[in-house]
Design a protein around this motif. Sequence first.
Motif, PDB file in Angstrom:
ATOM      1  N   CYS A 151      36.096  43.684  52.690  1.00 16.11           N
ATOM      2  CA  CYS A 151      36.479  42.743  51.638  1.00 16.11           C
ATOM      3  C   CYS A 151      36.362  41.295  52.115  1.00 16.11           C
ATOM      4  O   CYS A 151      36.057  40.398  51.339  1.00 16.11           O
ATOM      5  CB  CYS A 151      37.912  43.040  51.182  1.00 16.11           C
ATOM      6  SG  CYS A 151      38.427  42.135  49.717  1.00 16.11           S
ATOM      7  N   THR A 152      36.594  41.078  53.400  1.00 21.89           N
ATOM      8  CA  THR A 152      36.474  39.726  53.956  1.00 21.89           C
ATOM      9  C   THR A 152      35.040  39.232  53.902  1.00 21.89           C
ATOM     10  O   THR A 152      34.785  38.040  53.705  1.00 21.89           O
ATOM     11  CB  THR A 152      36.971  39.715  55.411  1.00 21.89           C
ATOM     12  OG1 THR A 152      38.316  40.201  55.456  1.00 21.89           O
ATOM     13  CG2 THR A 152      36.919  38.319  55.998  1.00 21.89           C
ATOM     14  N   LEU A 153      34.089  40.136  54.045  1.00 26.11           N
ATOM     15  CA  LEU A 153      32.694  39.755  54.206  1.00 26.11           C
ATOM     16  C   LEU A 153      31.907  39.682  52.900  1.00 26.11           C
ATOM     17  O   LEU A 153      30.898  38.981  52.823  1.00 26.11           O
ATOM     18  CB  LEU A 153      31.997  40.740  55.154  1.00 26.11           C
ATOM     19  CG  LEU A 153      32.593  40.837  56.577  1.00 26.11           C
ATOM     20  CD1 LEU A 153      31.893  41.927  57.373  1.00 26.11           C
ATOM     21  CD2 LEU A 153      32.516  39.498  57.294  1.00 26.11           C
ATOM     22  N   VAL A 154      32.352  40.392  51.860  1.00 26.23           N
ATOM     23  CA  VAL A 154      31.563  40.442  50.622  1.00 26.23           C
ATOM     24  C   VAL A 154      31.697  39.132  49.844  1.00 26.23           C
ATOM     25  O   VAL A 154      32.645  38.363  50.041  1.00 26.23           O
ATOM     26  CB  VAL A 154      31.980  41.638  49.743  1.00 26.23           C
ATOM     27  CG1 VAL A 154      31.695  42.942  50.467  1.00 26.23           C
ATOM     28  CG2 VAL A 154      33.466  41.545  49.381  1.00 26.23           C
ATOM     29  N   THR A 155      30.757  38.900  48.930  1.00 26.53           N
ATOM     30  CA  THR A 155      30.684  37.604  48.250  1.00 26.53           C
ATOM     31  C   THR A 155      30.598  37.700  46.734  1.00 26.53           C
ATOM     32  O   THR A 155      30.357  36.692  46.068  1.00 26.53           O
ATOM     33  CB  THR A 155      29.462  36.809  48.761  1.00 26.53           C
ATOM     34  OG1 THR A 155      28.269  37.580  48.542  1.00 26.53           O
ATOM     35  CG2 THR A 155      29.598  36.497  50.242  1.00 26.53           C
ATOM     36  N   THR A 156      30.748  38.878  46.152  1.00 27.06           N
ATOM     37  CA  THR A 156      30.701  39.013  44.702  1.00 27.06           C
ATOM     38  C   THR A 156      31.993  39.652  44.198  1.00 27.06           C
ATOM     39  O   THR A 156      32.690  40.351  44.942  1.00 27.06           O
ATOM     40  CB  THR A 156      29.510  39.891  44.261  1.00 27.06           C
ATOM     41  OG1 THR A 156      29.696  41.228  44.738  1.00 27.06           O
ATOM     42  CG2 THR A 156      28.200  39.320  44.809  1.00 27.06           C
ATOM     43  N   TYR A 157      32.292  39.409  42.924  1.00 23.94           N
ATOM     44  CA  TYR A 157      33.515  39.966  42.349  1.00 23.94           C
ATOM     45  C   TYR A 157      33.475  41.492  42.348  1.00 23.94           C
ATOM     46  O   TYR A 157      34.470  42.148  42.658  1.00 23.94           O
ATOM     47  CB  TYR A 157      33.714  39.443  40.929  1.00 23.94           C
ATOM     48  CG  TYR A 157      34.889  40.075  40.222  1.00 23.94           C
ATOM     49  CD1 TYR A 157      36.195  39.795  40.609  1.00 23.94           C
ATOM     50  CD2 TYR A 157      34.687  40.975  39.165  1.00 23.94           C
ATOM     51  CE1 TYR A 157      37.276  40.379  39.986  1.00 23.94           C
ATOM     52  CE2 TYR A 157      35.767  41.564  38.525  1.00 23.94           C
ATOM     53  CZ  TYR A 157      37.057  41.260  38.934  1.00 23.94           C
ATOM     54  OH  TYR A 157      38.126  41.849  38.302  1.00 23.94           O
ATOM     55  N   SER A 158      32.338  42.060  42.007  1.00 18.12           N
ATOM     56  CA  SER A 158      32.250  43.524  41.950  1.00 18.12           C
ATOM     57  C   SER A 158      32.487  44.143  43.326  1.00 18.12           C
ATOM     58  O   SER A 158      33.138  45.195  43.444  1.00 18.12           O
ATOM     59  CB  SER A 158      30.886  43.961  41.412  1.00 18.12           C
ATOM     60  OG  SER A 158      29.842  43.467  42.229  1.00 18.12           O
ATOM     61  N   ALA A 159      31.981  43.502  44.377  1.00 20.51           N
ATOM     62  CA  ALA A 159      32.181  44.020  45.731  1.00 20.51           C
ATOM     63  C   ALA A 159      33.638  43.874  46.158  1.00 20.51           C
ATOM     64  O   ALA A 159      34.204  44.771  46.788  1.00 20.51           O
ATOM     65  CB  ALA A 159      31.261  43.290  46.710  1.00 20.51           C
ATOM     66  N   ILE A 160      34.249  42.741  45.833  1.00 14.23           N
ATOM     67  CA  ILE A 160      35.675  42.555  46.130  1.00 14.23           C
ATOM     68  C   ILE A 160      36.487  43.621  45.419  1.00 14.23           C
ATOM     69  O   ILE A 160      37.387  44.248  45.996  1.00 14.23           O
ATOM     70  CB  ILE A 160      36.126  41.148  45.708  1.00 14.23           C
ATOM     71  CG1 ILE A 160      35.494  40.091  46.610  1.00 14.23           C
ATOM     72  CG2 ILE A 160      37.655  41.032  45.749  1.00 14.23           C
ATOM     73  CD1 ILE A 160      35.741  38.667  46.156  1.00 14.23           C
ATOM     74  N   PHE A 161      36.169  43.852  44.149  1.00 17.23           N
ATOM     75  CA  PHE A 161      36.877  44.848  43.342  1.00 17.23           C
ATOM     76  C   PHE A 161      36.778  46.236  43.986  1.00 17.23           C
ATOM     77  O   PHE A 161      37.778  46.951  44.130  1.00 17.23           O
ATOM     78  CB  PHE A 161      36.273  44.864  41.937  1.00 17.23           C
ATOM     79  CG  PHE A 161      37.072  45.609  40.915  1.00 17.23           C
ATOM     80  CD1 PHE A 161      37.913  44.934  40.052  1.00 17.23           C
ATOM     81  CD2 PHE A 161      36.977  46.989  40.799  1.00 17.23           C
ATOM     82  CE1 PHE A 161      38.652  45.614  39.097  1.00 17.23           C
ATOM     83  CE2 PHE A 161      37.709  47.682  39.846  1.00 17.23           C
ATOM     84  CZ  PHE A 161      38.554  46.986  38.997  1.00 17.23           C
ATOM     85  N   ALA A 162      35.572  46.609  44.402  1.00 21.22           N
ATOM     86  CA  ALA A 162      35.358  47.944  44.974  1.00 21.22           C
ATOM     87  C   ALA A 162      36.101  48.121  46.296  1.00 21.22           C
ATOM     88  O   ALA A 162      36.713  49.168  46.543  1.00 21.22           O
ATOM     89  CB  ALA A 162      33.865  48.189  45.170  1.00 21.22           C
ATOM     90  N   THR A 163      36.057  47.105  47.157  1.00 26.97           N
ATOM     91  CA  THR A 163      36.717  47.242  48.456  1.00 26.97           C
ATOM     92  C   THR A 163      38.231  47.237  48.314  1.00 26.97           C
ATOM     93  O   THR A 163      38.936  47.855  49.124  1.00 26.97           O
ATOM     94  CB  THR A 163      36.290  46.125  49.418  1.00 26.97           C
ATOM     95  OG1 THR A 163      36.500  44.840  48.806  1.00 26.97           O
ATOM     96  CG2 THR A 163      34.826  46.267  49.786  1.00 26.97           C
ATOM     97  N   LEU A 164      38.751  46.587  47.289  1.00 27.12           N
ATOM     98  CA  LEU A 164      40.191  46.623  47.063  1.00 27.12           C
ATOM     99  C   LEU A 164      40.649  48.016  46.616  1.00 27.12           C
ATOM    100  O   LEU A 164      41.771  48.434  46.905  1.00 27.12           O
ATOM    101  CB  LEU A 164      40.601  45.568  46.030  1.00 27.12           C
ATOM    102  CG  LEU A 164      40.524  44.105  46.507  1.00 27.12           C
ATOM    103  CD1 LEU A 164      41.009  43.161  45.415  1.00 27.12           C
ATOM    104  CD2 LEU A 164      41.332  43.903  47.778  1.00 27.12           C
TER     105      LEU A 164
END
Length: 397
Positions: A297-310
């Motif tokens: 989550c620290t490394l991703v840069t898009t909302y969808s990626a943040i959402f998935a890692t959360l």
Amino acid sequence: MSQTSKAQIALFLSLTVFTTGQSFLLVVLPPLGRRLGFSDLHIGGILSLSALLIMASAPAWGYLSERIGRRPVLLAALAGAMLGSVGFGAIVHFRLSGTLSVFLALVLIAVVRAAQTLVTSGILPAAQAYMADVTPPAQRANGMATLGVAIGVGAILGAALAWRVAGANPVMAFAIIAILAAVALSSILWLAKEPIRAASTAISDTRLPLGRIWPFLAITLASISAYSILQQVTALRLQDTLGFTIEESISRGGAALMATALAMIVVQACAVRVFGWTSARLLGVGAITAVIAMLICTLVTTYSAIFATLILLGIGLGLMLTGNLASLSLWTGGGAQGKAAGVNVLAQGLGQAIGPIAGASLHRISPEAPFSAATVLLAIACLVAISAWRSAAANQL
């Protein structure tokens, strides 16, 4: 339906409502504070101060629950949750209408939050001790998972209120929380009798086995610090990195945290029971999963990626927190459950104090800095959890 089942329903509802209010405040206050004219550090300071008050009062409530019983402590906490929400709604209403100045509104919010925290800090130690009173050791993980599910449901409801209601009408959201608290208070009155052990036992002279339970308290501290950092800065990261408006950051940040909480609920409600793992294994596997998710989550840069890692983080935390709470209870033994629960809430309070102010401060460096700090904290928790896992295996706990 047995009396124990009725009491567990009341406990579930009470913790759900309590966590709804807590989650809502953590998600909404940072962006709402900007709308009210406060700085990020002002809101971070208020949230951290309230967490420090939890540290000061929760152990006392845990000790008091051993003396006067679990039920009176739960009733007082729910009354405080209800009145505090009414106070928040009134302050926000009068500030948005221009009746209150920025300074006076800030002072009143700090005072109401402090008073609410001092009273409501008893609900977690009383609920945890109540559950320990009515569940045998073999069922302790399931009992604590029920409390975890309640906390997860509350986190979802709080995030949902932020997502669907608070952006347009924060006053209505506070009113909803106050009504829910009144319902939960009524459930304790009508469904939850005082546990026999707590009702019939005098003040316990049993001392806390701190030498045995300190790893679980350390895990509580590290994991709650990391999660409260996440709650503090997720909406701010969306606003400052992805260019969302205040309303969009509240809505989408609330949706992401709601998904995190939903993942925790599914794991605690289903996977814990299906797998049949020991508390130590739940703790170890969950800690490893959580730290991996937070790093990504620290490394991703898009909302969808943040959402998935959360969502992945929610799975890890669901296993980890359930295993940690059950392990703490089992390693404490009889005679000191309320005291252990109070000290555990103290560790939670310290984590909640560290999280908001650290998140606000690190966010000024970069939007990703708070997430890096949360990763380090979860890595520490993971190392302690693995050590506790090995120790439990050696002792067959």
